[in-house]
Design an enzyme around this catalytic site. Structure first.
Site, mmCIF file in Angstrom:
data_model
loop_
_atom_site.group_PDB
_atom_site.id
_atom_site.type_symbol
_atom_site.label_atom_id
_atom_site.label_comp_id
_atom_site.label_asym_id
_atom_site.label_seq_id
_atom_site.Cartn_x
_atom_site.Cartn_y
_atom_site.Cartn_z
ATOM 1 N N ALA A 101 -69.331 41.526 -47.709
ATOM 2 C CA ALA A 101 -69.900 41.182 -46.390
ATOM 3 C C ALA A 101 -70.945 39.951 -46.463
ATOM 4 O O ALA A 101 -71.221 39.328 -45.511
ATOM 5 C CB ALA A 101 -70.712 42.514 -45.720
ATOM 6 N N ALA A 102 -71.491 39.983 -47.655
ATOM 7 C CA ALA A 102 -72.681 38.784 -47.735
ATOM 8 C C ALA A 102 -72.085 37.361 -47.848
ATOM 9 O O ALA A 102 -71.002 37.349 -48.244
ATOM 10 C CB ALA A 102 -73.450 38.989 -49.023
ATOM 11 N N PRO A 103 -72.526 36.453 -47.466
ATOM 12 C CA PRO A 103 -74.047 36.587 -46.700
ATOM 13 C C PRO A 103 -74.121 37.162 -45.270
ATOM 14 O O PRO A 103 -75.024 36.957 -44.413
ATOM 15 C CB PRO A 103 -74.575 35.037 -46.490
ATOM 16 C CG PRO A 103 -73.208 34.331 -46.751
ATOM 17 C CD PRO A 103 -72.314 35.028 -47.417
ATOM 18 N N GLY A 104 -72.677 37.173 -44.684
ATOM 19 C CA GLY A 104 -72.973 37.953 -43.155
ATOM 20 C C GLY A 104 -72.379 37.169 -42.007
ATOM 21 O O GLY A 104 -72.633 37.592 -41.075
ATOM 22 N N LYS A 106 -69.433 36.982 -41.090
ATOM 23 C CA LYS A 106 -68.471 37.994 -40.307
ATOM 24 C C LYS A 106 -69.077 39.123 -40.032
ATOM 25 O O LYS A 106 -68.894 39.734 -38.651
ATOM 26 C CB LYS A 106 -67.210 38.167 -41.184
ATOM 27 C CG LYS A 106 -66.535 36.756 -41.397
ATOM 28 C CD LYS A 106 -65.334 36.844 -42.213
ATOM 29 C CE LYS A 106 -65.042 35.362 -42.735
ATOM 30 N NZ LYS A 106 -65.862 34.690 -43.775
ATOM 31 N N ARG A 129 -77.233 38.346 -52.736
ATOM 32 C CA ARG A 129 -76.603 38.199 -51.457
ATOM 33 C C ARG A 129 -76.791 39.216 -50.385
ATOM 34 O O ARG A 129 -76.838 38.740 -48.999
ATOM 35 C CB ARG A 129 -75.130 37.976 -51.694
ATOM 36 C CG ARG A 129 -74.910 36.663 -52.618
ATOM 37 C CD ARG A 129 -73.328 36.443 -53.034
ATOM 38 N NE ARG A 129 -72.380 36.437 -51.953
ATOM 39 C CZ ARG A 129 -71.870 35.120 -51.622
ATOM 40 N NH1 ARG A 129 -72.311 34.127 -52.090
ATOM 41 N NH2 ARG A 129 -70.986 35.121 -50.518
ATOM 42 N N ASP A 169 -62.921 40.526 -46.624
ATOM 43 C CA ASP A 169 -63.050 38.998 -46.852
ATOM 44 C C ASP A 169 -63.259 38.643 -48.359
ATOM 45 O O ASP A 169 -64.301 38.557 -48.609
ATOM 46 C CB ASP A 169 -64.131 38.628 -45.918
ATOM 47 C CG ASP A 169 -64.336 36.955 -45.998
ATOM 48 O OD1 ASP A 169 -63.068 36.517 -45.854
ATOM 49 O OD2 ASP A 169 -65.165 36.654 -45.852
ATOM 50 N N CYS A 212 -60.441 32.384 -48.304
ATOM 51 C CA CYS A 212 -60.615 30.922 -48.149
ATOM 52 C C CYS A 212 -59.975 30.136 -49.089
ATOM 53 O O CYS A 212 -60.472 28.951 -49.291
ATOM 54 C CB CYS A 212 -62.046 30.580 -47.929
ATOM 55 S SG CYS A 212 -63.178 30.692 -49.269
HETATM 56 C C1 LIG Z 1 -65.627 35.383 -49.569
HETATM 57 S S1 LIG Z 1 -67.551 36.115 -49.846
HETATM 58 C C2 LIG Z 1 -67.651 37.102 -48.334
HETATM 59 C C3 LIG Z 1 -68.494 36.298 -47.367
HETATM 60 C C4 LIG Z 1 -68.731 37.061 -46.218
HETATM 61 N N1 LIG Z 1 -67.470 37.713 -45.673
HETATM 62 C C5 LIG Z 1 -69.228 36.238 -45.034
HETATM 63 O O1 LIG Z 1 -68.425 35.877 -44.185
HETATM 64 O O2 LIG Z 1 -70.395 35.781 -44.860
HETATM 65 C C6 LIG Z 1 -66.882 37.365 -51.216
HETATM 66 C C7 LIG Z 1 -67.907 38.579 -51.335
HETATM 67 O O3 LIG Z 1 -67.547 39.500 -52.108
HETATM 68 C C8 LIG Z 1 -68.526 40.022 -52.789
HETATM 69 N N2 LIG Z 1 -67.722 40.732 -53.905
HETATM 70 C C9 LIG Z 1 -67.128 40.349 -55.172
HETATM 71 N N3 LIG Z 1 -66.747 41.619 -55.505
HETATM 72 C C10 LIG Z 1 -67.012 42.632 -55.063
HETATM 73 C C11 LIG Z 1 -66.667 43.878 -54.858
HETATM 74 N N4 LIG Z 1 -65.895 44.499 -56.152
HETATM 75 N N5 LIG Z 1 -67.003 44.773 -53.700
HETATM 76 C C12 LIG Z 1 -67.687 44.327 -52.892
HETATM 77 N N6 LIG Z 1 -68.142 42.894 -52.755
HETATM 78 C C13 LIG Z 1 -67.622 42.232 -53.606
HETATM 79 C C14 LIG Z 1 -69.175 38.798 -53.419
HETATM 80 O O4 LIG Z 1 -70.504 39.142 -53.634
HETATM 81 C C15 LIG Z 1 -69.122 37.831 -52.085
HETATM 82 O O5 LIG Z 1 -70.414 38.032 -51.407
#
Ligand SMILES: C[S@@+](CC[C@H](N)C(=O)[O-])C[C@H]1O[C@@H](n2cnc3c(N)ncnc32)[C@H](O)[C@@H]1O
Length: 411
Positions: A101-104, A106, A129, A169, A212
């Protein structure tokens, strides 16, 4: 070793344009909050074909210098990044998990679609994050959100089938140049995440997968492998105006810098087999605290010296959390505690009485200037464009915003 990007470009009619435009700049875009008035100060706005609340704007803007950003009216977000939540189509009253979800970007979009009756569970591996995520949820006035530090697979083990919809995502290669070995490794990680997240989806529920990255190994190939390993799951085609179809005709969406002007993007919607209600996440509801300003749809309760404002589903949700709803006030000063800025904004947005100041006055207040009293000596205030500013403090005949809200260099 052959570059994965060159292989991808070789299969596209406009592959040379992709290579030329992959590093951007991409169209600058902003998403408008559905209940906080009109965008102001972003130059000329062009609606995105695929999203009524999304706009591209032609000028270079530092969002931190915009009152609209601080009041949650605007959320800067790439146009393609707005697509996954449109494919997910969250409905009021649903339980939705944002698994990465981070940084949020979506999460805030989902939370606003769910309104005050749904429940949004936000997971992310990164504690740093997740802190930014909490701020973004509060800035957008999302009261239906819980930020949960538990890994996806563990939550699915504790609460299988708890969600109507899940967004993955996924972490990905982004626009980096990668070898085929690297994209294949990334694809395997994404497939594992998707498999874990599938355990959260109720029978008949939906899951959106997005990245992305432009690479087929992180997109079409991941979905084909997921469908092969999960009998009964189906890809549900999504159509949005102005978007492209995927490379294999699966029914997924693609966005390209050389076509849409956005960052590269992939998104698809998957449907779980069967049909069953979601598993309940309800625990004990904390006793509500009454406050004339709080709308019925929300709940307020004290935890230590902090009061929290959230939807009833969030207040009673039984999963572990680092943050839920919005901090209402901290109560450090005894009975006369100060309303937290983002809570004040959330209340104004939900219809609490507020007096109106001009945009220029609002910017001055935000920058820390005092204002000759424009009306009631103390209270909530919004701008002429509808943006919720916060709660004013009186000092003699002058008004100011609490120091936490001051910012400089607003235009
Ligand atoms: C593409 S970014 C997400 C962007 C976010 N959805 C947004 O729209 O702001 C991918 C995220 O996945 C997290 N991540 C990586 N491995 C993960 C896991 N095993 N479980 C949950 N989150 C994970 C990362 O910390 C990162 O914040």
């Amino acid at each position: 070793m052959k570059d994965a990007l060159a292989a991808l470009a070789a299969g596209l009619d406009d592959g040379a344009d992709l290579l030329a435009q992959l590093e951007g700049p991409f169209a600058r875009c902003v998403r408008q909050h559905p209940r906080r008035g009109q965008l102001s100060g972003w130059g000329s706005l062009t609606p995105l074909p695929w999203h009524a609340a999304g706009f591209s704007h032609g000028v270079e803007i530092d969002p931190g210098t915009r009152l609209d950003y601080h009041t949650g009216v605007a959320y800067p977000q790439d146009g393609a990044s707005q697509i996954p939540v449109l494919a997910l189509s969250p409905q009021p009253g649903e339980v939705v998990v944002d698994a990465c979800a981070a940084p949020g970007s979506k999460s805030t979009q989902i939370g606003l679609a769910l309104g005050d009756t749904g429940l949004l569970l936000c997971l992310d591996l990164s504690p740093q994050r997740r802190r930014v995520l909490v701020e973004n949820l509060a800035r957008q006035g999302v009261c239906c959100g819980v930020v949960c530090p538990v890994p996806i697979g563990r939550l699915a083990g504790m609460h299988p089938g708890c969600a109507d919809a899940v967004l993955v995502d996924a972490p990905c290669s982004g626009h980096q140049s990668r070898s085929p070995k690297q994209t294949a490794r990334e694809g395997r990680r994404q497939l594992r995440l998707l498999g874990d997240a599938a355990g959260l989806v109720r029978a008949g529920g939906r899951m959106v997968y997005s990245t992305c990255a432009p690479y087929r190994e992180e997109n079409e190939d991941v979905i084909s492998a997921f469908l092969a390993a999960h009998p009964g799951w189906q890809l549900e085609p999504v159509q949005l105006p102005g978007t492209d179809v995927d490379l294999d005709g699966l029914g997924a969406l693609r966005m390209w810098p050389q076509r849409q002007g956005t960052e590269p993007f992939f998104a698809c919607r998957l449907r779980a087999p069967g049909d069953a209600p979601r598993a309940s996440l309800a625990g004990d509801m904390p006793a509500a605290e009454l406050d004339a300003r709080i709308p019925e749809a929300l709940h307020c309760w004290r935890r230590g010296t902090v009061r929290l404002l959230a939807s009833p589903a969030v207040a009673s949700c039984a999963i572990p959390s680092e943050a839920r709803g919005i901090i209402f006030d901290r109560g450090e000063g005894g009975g006369n505690s100060e309303l937290e800025p983002w809570a004040a904004q959330a209340l104004i947005e939900r219809g609490a009485d507020a007096h109106t100041v001009s945009h220029a006055e609002a910017c001055a207040l935000w920058a820390g200037d005092d204002l000759q009293s424009p009306g009631p000596a103390r209270g909530l205030v919004r701008t002429e464009h509808g943006a919720p500013l916060g709660q004013l403090e009186a000092s003699g005949t002058r008004l100011r915003l609490p120091s936490r809200m001051r910012r400089s260099a607003l235009v």
